[in-house]
Design a protein around this motif. Structure first.
Motif, short mmCIF file in Angstrom:
data_model
loop_
_atom_site.label_atom_id
_atom_site.label_comp_id
_atom_site.label_asym_id
_atom_site.label_seq_id
_atom_site.Cartn_x
_atom_site.Cartn_y
_atom_site.Cartn_z
N PRO A 62 0.80 -1.24 0.00
CA PRO A 62 0.00 0.00 0.00
C PRO A 62 0.83 1.28 0.00
CG PRO A 62 -0.93 -1.60 1.52
CD PRO A 62 0.39 -2.15 1.08
N SER A 63 2.05 1.22 0.50
CA SER A 63 2.89 2.43 0.57
C SER A 63 3.77 2.61 -0.66
CB SER A 63 3.77 2.38 1.83
OG SER A 63 4.58 1.21 1.82
N ILE A 64 3.44 1.95 -1.77
CA ILE A 64 4.32 1.97 -2.94
C ILE A 64 4.54 3.37 -3.49
CG2 ILE A 64 2.47 1.52 -4.61
CD1 ILE A 64 6.11 0.16 -4.69
N ARG A 65 3.53 4.22 -3.43
CA ARG A 65 3.71 5.58 -3.95
C ARG A 65 4.75 6.34 -3.12
NH1 ARG A 65 -0.52 7.49 -7.38
NH2 ARG A 65 -2.18 5.94 -7.65
N ALA A 66 4.68 6.17 -1.81
CA ALA A 66 5.67 6.82 -0.95
C ALA A 66 7.06 6.26 -1.22
CB ALA A 66 5.29 6.63 0.52
N MET A 67 7.15 4.96 -1.49
CA MET A 67 8.44 4.35 -1.80
C MET A 67 9.02 4.92 -3.09
SD MET A 67 7.99 0.35 -0.77
CE MET A 67 7.22 -0.12 0.78
#
Length: 284
Positions: A62-67
Motif C-alpha cells: 500500500p505504501s508503494i507511492r511513498a516508496m
C-alpha cells in the motif's frame, strides 16, 4: 539539446490520446515500468494497463507511492553529493524514465551550471517528452539517446554521447530503479561491469534496486503480478546489489536502505520502510 534519434514535433509530447501515442510507436496495451512509475508519482503519461498494474502492486504494498518518492529523493541527494563532494560535472543517466521535475540536469546545473547530462531510455514516450521537457541551462548541455543497457560499447560510441560527455573525465553513472528489469539470465552484472570498465578513474556510480529483504511476502507478490502482466521485475538481495559495485570504492554509508542513504535532516525512524537498496561508489 542533441539526440541520437529524430524527435516527433514538440507538441507530440503533450498528447494524451491513446491513438496518437500508438502512431508514435508506443504499445499502450501492456504495462510499462516507466509509465507505472509516472503513475505512482502523480504524472499523467500513463494508460489503463499501467494504472491497473500500479494498483495491483499497490494492493500488495500500500505504501508503494511513498516508496517511489523516496527512490526519487535518493536520486536528488546522490546527484547533489556527486556534484558538490565528488566534483562530478557530467552524468550518464540510464533508464531515465518519463521526465519528472526536478530531473538530473535540473539538480546538477543548480549547483554547477556547466554540468552535462546524457539521458538514455528505450521507451518511445520518453523520447517524445525529452525534447519538450529536458531543457538545459545555457551553460550546460543535455542529450537523449533512445537505447538500452544491452550494448555498452555501442552506447558509449553514440555521437549524442560523445558530443556531450568527455569520457576522459569522470562521469556520474546513474542506474536508478532500472536493473530490476533485467533478468539474471541476461547478466545485469556483466552489463554494468562493461559500463564501469569504460569509465575513467574518479567516476562514480549511483544506483537503487528493489529488494525482498525487508518484506519477502509482499515483494514476492509484486514480482508475481509483474510476471503475469508480461513484465520482468527481479528484486535482489543486498549481496546481489553490492555486486554491481564490484571493484569500486563504496562511499559512506555503503549499500543502505534508500531512505537511510545520507538523508536530508534527521534519520528516518524506519529506514527499511521503502523496499530499495541504494549505494554510491567511486572508481579508484
Amino acid at each position: 539539446m542533441t539526440t541520437g534519434q529524430t524527435f516527433p514535433q514538440q507538441g507530440d509530447a503533450d498528447r494524451t490520446d491513446v491513438g496518437d501515442w500508438e502512431r508514435l510507436g508506443v504499445d499502450t496495451s501492456k504495462p510499462h515500468s516507466a509509465r507505472i512509475y509516472d503513475y505512482w508519482l502523480g504524472g499523467k503519461t500513463n494508460f489503463a494497463p499501467d494504472r491497473a498494474m500500479g494498483d495491483a502492486i499497490g494492493q500488495a504494498i500500500p505504501s508503494i507511492r511513498a516508496m517511489a518518492k523516496e527512490n526519487r529523493a535518493f536520486q536528488a541527494r546522490a546527484v547533489r553529493h556527486l556534484v558538490r563532494d565528488q566534483g562530478i560535472r557530467q552524468f550518464l543517466d540510464l533508464g531515465t524514465g518519463i521526465p519528472t521535475s526536478p530531473n538530473t540536469h535540473d539538480i546538477a546545473q543548480a549547483i554547477a551550471s556547466d554540468a552535462r547530462v546524457v539521458y538514455v531510455d528505450n521507451d518511445p514516450i520518453v523520447l517524445a517528452h525529452a525534447r519538450a521537457l529536458m531543457v538545459s541551462d545555457e551553460a550546460g548541455r543535455t542529450s537523449y539517446i533512445h537505447a538500452d543497457l544491452g550494448n555498452a560499447e555501442k552506447l558509449l560510441a553514440d555521437p549524442a554521447l560523445t558530443s556531450t560527455l568527455d569520457l576522459e573525465q569522470p562521469v556520474g553513472l546513474l542506474l536508478i530503479a532500472v536493473l530490476m528489469l533485467i533478468a539474471d539470465a541476461d547478466d545485469p552484472w556483466g552489463k554494468v561491469a562493461a559500463l564501469r570498465d569504460a569509465l575513467p578513474s574518479g567516476s562514480c556510480i549511483a544506483l537503487t534496486h528493489p529488494t525482498q529483504d525487508f518484506d519477502p511476502e509482499s515483494v514476492g507478490q509484486v514480482a508475481a503480478a509483474a510476471r503475469e502482466g508480461g513484465m520482468t521485475l527481479v528484486p535482489r538481495s543486498r549481496a546481489e546489489v553490492t555486486a554491481f559495485f564490484d571493484g569500486w570504492e563504496l562511499l559512506e554509508p555503503g549499500v543502505s536502505p534508500v531512505m537511510g542513504w545520507l538523508p536530508d535532516g534527521e534519520a528516518p525512524a524506519d529506514p527499511e520502510a521503502a523496499y530499495y537498496w541504494a549505494g554510491v561508489a567511486r572508481k579508484k
